[in-house]
Motif scaffolding. Structure first.
Motif, PDB file in Angstrom:
ATOM      1  N   GLU A 195      -5.678  55.156  17.140  1.00  0.00           N
ATOM      2  CA  GLU A 195      -3.855  55.116  16.699  1.00  0.00           C
ATOM      3  C   GLU A 195      -3.184  54.829  18.146  1.00  0.00           C
ATOM      4  OE1 GLU A 195      -2.512  54.271  13.951  1.00  0.00           O
ATOM      5  OE2 GLU A 195      -4.404  54.612  12.841  1.00  0.00           O
ATOM      6  N   MET A 196      -3.589  55.741  18.930  1.00  0.00           N
ATOM      7  CA  MET A 196      -2.975  55.411  20.394  1.00  0.00           C
ATOM      8  C   MET A 196      -3.038  54.065  20.757  1.00  0.00           C
ATOM      9  SD  MET A 196      -3.688  58.960  22.631  1.00  0.00           S
ATOM     10  CE  MET A 196      -2.901  60.450  22.503  1.00  0.00           C
ATOM     11  N   VAL A 197      -4.215  53.547  20.504  1.00  0.00           N
ATOM     12  CA  VAL A 197      -4.221  51.943  21.006  1.00  0.00           C
ATOM     13  C   VAL A 197      -3.573  51.105  20.205  1.00  0.00           C
ATOM     14  CG1 VAL A 197      -5.826  50.218  21.159  1.00  0.00           C
ATOM     15  CG2 VAL A 197      -6.542  52.169  22.121  1.00  0.00           C
ATOM     16  N   ASN A 198      -3.609  51.291  18.833  1.00  0.00           N
ATOM     17  CA  ASN A 198      -2.792  50.570  17.965  1.00  0.00           C
ATOM     18  C   ASN A 198      -1.502  50.560  17.905  1.00  0.00           C
ATOM     19  OD1 ASN A 198      -5.375  49.748  16.944  1.00  0.00           O
ATOM     20  ND2 ASN A 198      -5.530  50.927  15.283  1.00  0.00           N
ATOM     21  N   GLN A 199      -0.715  52.003  18.031  1.00  0.00           N
ATOM     22  CA  GLN A 199       0.392  52.046  18.250  1.00  0.00           C
ATOM     23  C   GLN A 199       1.403  51.853  19.719  1.00  0.00           C
ATOM     24  OE1 GLN A 199       1.949  55.136  15.656  1.00  0.00           O
ATOM     25  NE2 GLN A 199       0.173  55.254  14.736  1.00  0.00           N
ATOM     26  N   ASP A 200       0.206  51.705  20.597  1.00  0.00           N
ATOM     27  CA  ASP A 200       0.688  51.720  21.827  1.00  0.00           C
ATOM     28  C   ASP A 200       1.507  52.885  22.481  1.00  0.00           C
ATOM     29  OD1 ASP A 200       0.547  50.274  24.430  1.00  0.00           O
ATOM     30  OD2 ASP A 200       2.331  48.779  23.966  1.00  0.00           O
ATOM     31  N   VAL A 201       0.878  53.901  22.446  1.00  0.00           N
ATOM     32  CA  VAL A 201       1.816  55.259  22.710  1.00  0.00           C
ATOM     33  C   VAL A 201       0.519  55.893  23.528  1.00  0.00           C
ATOM     34  CG1 VAL A 201       3.597  55.080  21.183  1.00  0.00           C
ATOM     35  CG2 VAL A 201       1.249  56.457  20.676  1.00  0.00           C
ATOM     36  N   ASN A 203       1.372  59.323  24.056  1.00  0.00           N
ATOM     37  CA  ASN A 203       1.635  60.788  23.646  1.00  0.00           C
ATOM     38  C   ASN A 203       1.619  60.997  22.010  1.00  0.00           C
ATOM     39  OD1 ASN A 203       3.191  63.281  22.979  1.00  0.00           O
ATOM     40  ND2 ASN A 203       4.576  62.888  24.421  1.00  0.00           N
ATOM     41  N   SER A 204       0.945  62.143  21.812  1.00  0.00           N
ATOM     42  CA  SER A 204       0.332  62.352  20.416  1.00  0.00           C
ATOM     43  C   SER A 204       1.661  62.512  19.434  1.00  0.00           C
ATOM     44  CB  SER A 204      -0.586  63.366  20.264  1.00  0.00           C
ATOM     45  OG  SER A 204      -0.189  64.616  20.920  1.00  0.00           O
ATOM     46  N   PHE A 205       2.654  63.060  20.017  1.00  0.00           N
ATOM     47  CA  PHE A 205       3.931  63.456  19.202  1.00  0.00           C
ATOM     48  C   PHE A 205       4.672  62.076  18.793  1.00  0.00           C
ATOM     49  CE2 PHE A 205       3.296  67.599  21.340  1.00  0.00           C
ATOM     50  CZ  PHE A 205       3.413  68.299  20.291  1.00  0.00           C
ATOM     51  N   ASP A 206       4.249  61.027  19.497  1.00  0.00           N
ATOM     52  CA  ASP A 206       4.882  59.595  19.365  1.00  0.00           C
ATOM     53  C   ASP A 206       3.964  58.972  18.146  1.00  0.00           C
ATOM     54  OD1 ASP A 206       6.976  60.171  21.074  1.00  0.00           O
ATOM     55  OD2 ASP A 206       5.809  59.277  22.831  1.00  0.00           O
ATOM     56  N   LEU A 207       2.914  59.295  17.733  1.00  0.00           N
ATOM     57  CA  LEU A 207       2.216  58.798  16.796  1.00  0.00           C
ATOM     58  C   LEU A 207       2.714  58.729  15.362  1.00  0.00           C
ATOM     59  CD1 LEU A 207      -1.336  59.642  17.801  1.00  0.00           C
ATOM     60  CD2 LEU A 207      -0.263  57.351  18.278  1.00  0.00           C
ATOM     61  N   TRP A 208       2.570  57.671  14.731  1.00  0.00           N
ATOM     62  CA  TRP A 208       2.896  57.758  13.111  1.00  0.00           C
ATOM     63  C   TRP A 208       1.376  58.109  12.395  1.00  0.00           C
ATOM     64  CZ3 TRP A 208       6.927  57.974   9.810  1.00  0.00           C
ATOM     65  CH2 TRP A 208       6.411  57.648   8.377  1.00  0.00           C
ATOM     66  N   LEU A 209       1.057  59.354  12.130  1.00  0.00           N
ATOM     67  CA  LEU A 209       0.181  59.625  11.385  1.00  0.00           C
ATOM     68  C   LEU A 209       0.304  60.248   9.701  1.00  0.00           C
ATOM     69  CD1 LEU A 209      -1.107  61.909  14.498  1.00  0.00           C
ATOM     70  CD2 LEU A 209      -2.078  59.503  13.745  1.00  0.00           C
ATOM     71  N   VAL A 210      -0.822  60.428   9.304  1.00  0.00           N
ATOM     72  CA  VAL A 210      -0.766  60.945   7.867  1.00  0.00           C
ATOM     73  C   VAL A 210      -0.085  62.409   7.935  1.00  0.00           C
ATOM     74  CG1 VAL A 210      -2.916  59.875   7.002  1.00  0.00           C
ATOM     75  CG2 VAL A 210      -2.946  61.918   7.867  1.00  0.00           C
ATOM     76  N   GLU A 211       0.714  62.932   6.845  1.00  0.00           N
ATOM     77  CA  GLU A 211       1.434  63.728   7.043  1.00  0.00           C
ATOM     78  C   GLU A 211       0.626  65.253   7.228  1.00  0.00           C
ATOM     79  OE1 GLU A 211       4.684  66.279   4.145  1.00  0.00           O
ATOM     80  OE2 GLU A 211       3.275  65.312   3.302  1.00  0.00           O
ATOM     81  N   GLU A 212      -0.412  65.368   7.032  1.00  0.00           N
ATOM     82  CA  GLU A 212      -1.118  66.614   7.262  1.00  0.00           C
ATOM     83  C   GLU A 212      -1.349  66.706   8.821  1.00  0.00           C
ATOM     84  OE1 GLU A 212      -5.817  68.405   6.954  1.00  0.00           O
ATOM     85  OE2 GLU A 212      -4.957  66.933   5.448  1.00  0.00           O
ATOM     86  N   THR A 213      -1.753  65.554   9.627  1.00  0.00           N
ATOM     87  CA  THR A 213      -1.891  65.636  10.929  1.00  0.00           C
ATOM     88  C   THR A 213      -0.612  65.606  11.627  1.00  0.00           C
ATOM     89  OG1 THR A 213      -3.977  64.356  10.663  1.00  0.00           O
ATOM     90  CG2 THR A 213      -2.993  64.436  12.895  1.00  0.00           C
TER      91      THR A 213
END
Length: 320
Positions: A195-201, A203-213
């Motif tokens: 997801e860091m590669v796909n979303q080009d970020v 910082n893990s706080f900037d990721l769009w992830l499933v709600e649980e994560t």
């Protein structure tokens, strides 16, 4: 006679009317009384920043403010669960913290165990994760835990903590950031990296992830705030409320034990106590397969709360 009856009747009507008037006044008075105000429900105070694993995190960005607010409010009003976890921490943090230090893992990761299992070594999830650190069977074995029909070291407090440290250390080698490491504990290193590669970020706080994560790291931060100052968030505990550690002796075994109940009785304890102090025993027998294991045998004189507990691992947890 008729005149007297009418007189009595008229007097009765007057009394009835007066009663209605009085009742009306009383009712109005009751209605106008200030209503009884129940205990106030307030939003917990929100910090603008927080230290996590030695790094200062800015919580003023809208998603981070709202993320920590949700979890802090949730833990603050889940009174029973949060309070019981603080009580258990008095018994388990003295075991967990030295292991984290030995493996070079920041002390704040003890809060990961809190949100994973409420510090319950026997915790099991619907996904079949087990233990205080909630390992799946394949991952547990990958990090050195013995899992057989009679043994499940995912429920061994010390050994599962060591396994968790190995995972966390490996994740840090990949990310170099402890918040990303924490997120990967929930989602897996592969997913966070992708997801860091796909979303080009980066910082893990900037990721769009499933709600649980997405909620996961905020939950760790929120429980850290509460544990560091329970009274501030409405939790009032005294030394005697905390769960005391119980003394025990260790016995190394390398041969099979066909009946743990007989073994327990031989050592002057109950089968139930043997299982409670060794929650990794998952059958009525122990098959060692030639390996050595340490059994914890509780001191039977230390199993009672005859004298109020005075052991307090962290003085911030209690009101003096």
């Amino acid at each position: 006679m008729k005149k007297n009856l009418w007189t009595v009747f008229g007097f009765g009507i007057l009394l009835f009317a007066a009663g209605l008037l009085l009742c009306s006044k009383d009712s109005t008075a009751v209605l106008r009384e200030k209503p009884v105000v129940p205990s106030m429900i307030m939003t917990p105070e929100m910090p603008e920043c927080i230290y996590f694993c030695g790094e200062l995190l800015d919580l003023t960005r809208y998603n981070m403010h709202e993320g920590i607010d949700r979890e802090l409010t949730s833990f603050s009003y889940l009174h029973a669960t949060t309070m019981l976890t603080i009580k258990r921490a008095n018994r388990y943090f003295p075991i967990i913290e030295p292991i984290l230090k030995e493996y070079g893992i920041p002390n704040d990761f003890k809060y990961l165990a809190v949100i994973e299992s409420h510090l319950d070594p026997k915790a099991k999830s619907s996904a079949r994760a087990v233990g205080m650190w909630q390992f799946m069977e394949t991952t547990g074995k990958e990090y050195g835990l013995v899992i057989t029909p009679t043994i499940d070291e995912r429920s061994h407090v010390k050994k599962s903590t060591i396994a968790a440290c190995k995972y966390l250390k490996k994740a840090y080698e990949r990310y170099g950031n402890w918040a990303a490491v924490a997120a990967s504990y929930n989602a897996g290193m592969g997913r966070i990296s992708r997801e860091m590669v796909n979303q080009d970020v980066n910082n893990s706080f900037d990721l769009w992830l499933v709600e649980e994560t997405t909620r996961y790291v905020y939950r760790i931060l929120a429980i850290k705030l509460i544990f560091e100052n329970p009274y501030k968030y409405g939790f009032v505990l005294r030394a005697r409320d905390l769960y005391k550690p119980v003394d025990y002796k260790e016995e190394t075994v390398s041969t099979n034990i066909p009946d743990l109940a007989i073994y327990a009785k031989k050592h002057g304890i109950t089968y139930a106590d043997l299982k409670r102090f060794n929650p990794w025993l998952c059958d009525r027998k122990l098959i060692t397969n030639g390996k050595s294991f340490i059994l914890y045998l509780p001191d039977t004189t230390d199993l009672y709360y005859r004298v109020p507990n005075s052991y307090v691992y962290n003085r911030n947890w209690i009101v003096e």
